[in-house]
Design an enzyme around this catalytic site. Structure first.
Site, mmCIF file in Angstrom:
data_model
loop_
_atom_site.group_PDB
_atom_site.id
_atom_site.type_symbol
_atom_site.label_atom_id
_atom_site.label_comp_id
_atom_site.label_asym_id
_atom_site.label_seq_id
_atom_site.Cartn_x
_atom_site.Cartn_y
_atom_site.Cartn_z
ATOM 1 N N CYS A 155 0.832 -1.199 0.000
ATOM 2 C CA CYS A 155 0.000 0.000 0.000
ATOM 3 C C CYS A 155 0.867 1.249 0.000
ATOM 4 C CB CYS A 155 -0.943 0.071 1.206
ATOM 5 S SG CYS A 155 -2.056 -1.315 1.320
ATOM 6 N N ARG A 208 3.827 -0.327 -4.832
ATOM 7 C CA ARG A 208 3.572 -0.861 -3.494
ATOM 8 C C ARG A 208 2.255 -1.625 -3.429
ATOM 9 N NH1 ARG A 208 6.825 1.725 0.447
ATOM 10 N NH2 ARG A 208 5.481 0.772 1.979
ATOM 11 N N TRP A 241 -2.948 -2.721 -1.647
ATOM 12 C CA TRP A 241 -2.661 -4.151 -1.842
ATOM 13 C C TRP A 241 -3.471 -4.835 -0.750
ATOM 14 C CZ3 TRP A 241 -0.773 -8.342 0.863
ATOM 15 C CH2 TRP A 241 -0.362 -9.439 0.094
ATOM 16 N N ASN A 294 -1.499 2.004 5.821
ATOM 17 C CA ASN A 294 -0.653 0.940 5.290
ATOM 18 C C ASN A 294 -0.229 0.086 6.467
ATOM 19 O OD1 ASN A 294 1.275 -0.595 3.929
ATOM 20 N ND2 ASN A 294 2.878 0.943 4.208
ATOM 21 N N GLY A 295 -0.525 -1.214 6.421
ATOM 22 C CA GLY A 295 -0.198 -2.088 7.548
ATOM 23 C C GLY A 295 -1.405 -2.949 7.864
ATOM 24 N N GLU A 302 16.693 -18.059 -8.322
ATOM 25 C CA GLU A 302 16.307 -16.691 -8.681
ATOM 26 C C GLU A 302 15.729 -16.655 -10.108
ATOM 27 O OE1 GLU A 302 15.690 -13.993 -7.346
ATOM 28 O OE2 GLU A 302 15.941 -12.442 -8.852
ATOM 29 N N LYS A 353 12.034 -15.319 -11.026
ATOM 30 C CA LYS A 353 11.787 -14.244 -12.002
ATOM 31 C C LYS A 353 10.720 -14.682 -12.987
ATOM 32 C CE LYS A 353 12.986 -11.341 -10.861
ATOM 33 N NZ LYS A 353 13.697 -11.310 -9.632
ATOM 34 N N GLU A 358 7.126 -15.075 -11.346
ATOM 35 C CA GLU A 358 6.453 -13.869 -10.847
ATOM 36 C C GLU A 358 5.996 -12.935 -11.957
ATOM 37 O OE1 GLU A 358 8.728 -11.367 -8.120
ATOM 38 O OE2 GLU A 358 10.555 -11.686 -9.248
ATOM 39 N N HIS A 368 16.160 -37.858 -8.327
ATOM 40 C CA HIS A 368 15.462 -38.371 -7.137
ATOM 41 C C HIS A 368 13.986 -37.998 -7.138
ATOM 42 C CE1 HIS A 368 19.257 -39.703 -5.603
ATOM 43 N NE2 HIS A 368 19.769 -38.493 -5.751
ATOM 44 N N LYS A 417 5.906 -4.599 -4.570
ATOM 45 C CA LYS A 417 7.363 -4.568 -4.440
ATOM 46 C C LYS A 417 7.799 -4.544 -2.995
ATOM 47 C CE LYS A 417 11.540 -2.935 -6.311
ATOM 48 N NZ LYS A 417 11.904 -4.305 -6.680
HETATM 49 C C1 G6P Z 1 8.826 -8.649 -2.581
HETATM 50 C C2 G6P Z 1 9.266 -8.330 -3.992
HETATM 51 C C3 G6P Z 1 10.533 -9.103 -4.325
HETATM 52 C C4 G6P Z 1 11.607 -8.835 -3.289
HETATM 53 C C5 G6P Z 1 11.119 -9.104 -1.869
HETATM 54 C C6 G6P Z 1 12.095 -8.595 -0.821
HETATM 55 O O1 G6P Z 1 8.380 -9.949 -2.506
HETATM 56 O O2 G6P Z 1 8.240 -8.642 -4.905
HETATM 57 O O3 G6P Z 1 11.001 -8.714 -5.598
HETATM 58 O O4 G6P Z 1 12.710 -9.627 -3.563
HETATM 59 O O5 G6P Z 1 9.891 -8.431 -1.644
HETATM 60 O O6 G6P Z 1 12.163 -7.197 -0.869
HETATM 61 P P1 G6P Z 1 13.348 -6.351 -0.297
HETATM 62 O O7 G6P Z 1 12.948 -4.916 -0.530
HETATM 63 O O8 G6P Z 1 13.431 -6.666 1.182
HETATM 64 O O9 G6P Z 1 14.593 -6.718 -1.009
#
Ligand code: G6P
Length: 605
Positions: free
Chosen positions: A2, A27, A73, A99-100, A480, A484, A487, A503, A600
């Site tokens: 948010c 956000r 969000w 927000n929270g 990773e 990527k 997501e 396995h 994010k």
């Molecule tokens: C969210 C984002 C990710 C990120 C993670 C950690 O899930 O979508 O892309 O890696 O948060 O965020 P930070 O700001 O702590 O690196």
């Protein structure tokens, strides 16, 4: 999670608030709303959808000199017009954005209902508007203080009162709030992204701090009403860094910025004289380094995978046992905190609640924790006090790209520094310093090969599932890469250690299941080529991502990267995986910057 923004000053708040929300959309983006003070009342417009939808929904001529806005969000209550913020009390006098999460909202809602207060939404946040309205305190600030004393959980809030236009009250616990100080105007936001176009002078509120802002100033105090003295600090981020420029989206821009970002991360930190790294911000002496018996790296999402990559580097170069763990798991399993362990909290935003909570739990138990953080002034950076800033520049797209790469580079420097205090020779140190210095150029070379990577990505765009496999050094990069892809493209992608394939997962291999195999040119090359053979023998297509010369025809498709130092190869190998995911997502018509259900900055649990 948010985004919140508030404005008070001589200008019309509406365009400023919408612009601020637009900047904060990363956000959260499932609904949005705005409230302004108009003729002794409030004008509230809110809608499910994105900030662009809100912009269209705001009637022509809506204006006011004080206002608050929100991009959501969803946590409590589905994304809908009625659940969008701002929320107001029954008389439409008090408006709030939050927000929270208010964890005791069910109890508070029940109490309000019992008192015949009509509730207009399913959210936890709405209760705050009613609690503020019911207070008999003589100032808005005291009314907010009283209301917040009744809630449990986390918040960054902004509150306005139609009877007191020209004043906003903001408060925080666990979720960030920043004040922006302008010329006869003030802004409030959940982060500086919303402020940079208007002012460079900011104040980061501390936890349990509350502020009253008017056009000509601000007053801060603690929740128990002790005045605090806060002077603005300058942010050194130019607003242009938040602009898209000629790029199609932020993810593309941020991938393209990686050579420069890595260069900035390395700048002034490579010690050619002693073949080491100079990390003054870590604040530890060589004697302190000698006492470290274990390193524990904590983060969420891509930051956790970067931590895993870092743990591998630390074990390899410094021979100190190291491992990474998701910050959320760590904080909830009552961890044993050991004085001889160095804890490293990794975060791009510096606001991820789980990582922050892990840091606070560590500090409470006497653990020594440093931060590897991108956002200067963020809560985790301030809470840690010491660490390594990434200097990657602002990252807006939900998918981590340049932050992941610079996290890995920062951790490689930490591993080198730790190693050189221990048994890593000056010769090996020199090879690593050279290898690190070469990375920006090598990443630029990978980016220059984008078209070939795009062609491979398009070829596999119809796949419904994909495996990403790697061994030892390649394993975090494989994780990773899978992250990527899933997501931003919503293609189901799973990462496995290459050795684990036989396995179980091998049962899923067939011509419809492509596997991306990371093949560093290191001592495990033969093992990785054997893995490729095993997949091919079952008819599975293989995309090899490698810095080695592979025999012609071994893999179905090959993505080549320049040869890096063995220990640094996973950093180079992870860059083409970003491009692969990006182009595959585009081929499927996805909104790469705003993937569904994600945000994010995850500032709720
Ligand atoms: C969210 C984002 C990710 C990120 C993670 C950690 O899930 O979508 O892309 O890696 O948060 O965020 P930070 O700001 O702590 O690196």
């Amino acid at each position: 999670m948010c985004g919140i923004v508030g404005y008070v000053g001589p200008r019309d708040a509406v365009p400023l608030l919408l612009e601020g929300l637009h900047r904060l959309e990363y956000r959260g983006y499932d609904s949005a709303g705005v409230a302004v003070a108009v003729d002794g009342g409030l004008r509230v417009v809110k809608t499910a959808g994105r900030v662009g939808d809100l912009r269209k929904a705001v009637p022509e001529g809506t204006a006011g000199a004080t206002g608050i806005a929100h991009t959501r969000w969803a946590t409590h209550g589905e994304p809908s017009d009625r659940n969008a913020h701002p929320h107001v009390d029954a008389a439409s006098r008090i408006a709030i954005v939050h927000n929270g999460v208010f964890e005791n909202s069910d109890r508070l809602r029940a109490r309000l209902v019992a008192d015949n207060v009509p509730l207009a939404s399913d959210t936890d946040s709405e209760v705050l508007a009613h609690l503020v309205a019911r207070s008999s305190a003589t100032t808005l600030e005291d009314a907010v203080r009283e209301a917040l004393a009744q809630v449990e959980g986390t918040y960054g809030v902004i509150v306005m009162d139609a009877d007191r236009p020209g004043e906003l009250v903001a408060a925080r616990r666990g979720s960030p709030v920043v004040l922006g100080v302008g010329e006869q105007e003030m802004l409030v936001a959940s982060d500086v992204t919303a402020l940079v176009r208007f002012t460079q002078q900011v104040i980061y509120l501390d936890d349990d701090e509350i502020a009253t802002v008017t056009a000509d100033g601000y007053r801060t105090s603690t929740m128990d009403a002790r005045a605090t003295t806060r002077s603005p600090t300058s942010i050194d981020v130019a607003s242009a860094e938040y602009e898209l420029g000629d790029h199609p989206d932020f993810m593309y821009k941020e991938m393209r910025e990686q050579p420069e970002a890595v260069d900035r991360c390395l700048r002034g930190r490579l010690d050619h004289r002693f073949s080491s790294a100079r990390l003054d911000g870590v604040g530890l002496t060589p004697q302190d380094y000698q006492r470290i018996r274990r390193v524990k790296l904590l983060g969420c999402g891509s930051a956790y995978y970067a931590g895993q990559l870092g743990a591998q580097l630390i074990e390899e170069l410094a021979r100190i046992p190291a491992d990474a763990e998701p910050a959320s798991e760590f904080r909830y399993r009552n961890p044993v905190v050991d004085p001889d362990t160095l804890y490293v909290a990794i975060s791009q935003s510096g606001e991820t609640l789980d990582t922050l909570a892990a840091v606070q739990e560590l500090k409470r138990k006497g653990g020594h924790v440093i931060g590897v953080v991108n956002a200067v002034g963020s809560t985790i950076a301030r809470e840690c006090g010491h660490g390594i800033f990434l200097h990657a520049g602002p990252e807006v797209s939900v998918a981590a790209t340049k932050s992941f790469t610079t996290m890995a580079v920062a951790l490689a420097m930490l591993a080198l520094d730790l190693g050189r205090v221990r048994d890593l020779s000056i010769t090996e140190g020199r090879r690593l310093v050279t290898g690190l210095a070469r990375l920006p150029h090598q990443i630029a070379q990978i980016l220059a090969g984008e078209q070939e990577i795009e062609a491979v990505a398009r070829k596999y765009a119809r796949a419904e599932h994909m495996f990403f496999v790697g061994r030892v050094r390649g394993w975090p990069a494989a994780r990773e890469g899978a992250q990527k892809l899933k997501e931003i493209s919503y293609v189901h992608a799973e990462a496995y250690q290459a050795s684990e394939l036989k396995h179980g997962p091998l049962a899923l291999i067939d011509p419809e299941m492509p596997t991306v195999v990371l093949v560093p040119d290191d001592e495990l090359l033969a093992k990785n080529t054997a893995t490729i053979e095993e997949i091919k023998a079952r008819g599975g297509p293989v995309i090899a991502v490698t810095d080695a010369e592979l025999p012609a025809g071994l893999a179905t498709d090959v993505i080549r990267v320049p040869k890096a130092h063995d220990s640094l190869a996973p950093i180079a190998l992870s860059v083409p995986l970003q491009l692969f995911a990006y182009h595959l997502a585009h081929a499927l018509g996805r909104d790469v910057d705003r993937p569904r259900n994600l945000a994010k900055s995850v500032t709720v649990e």
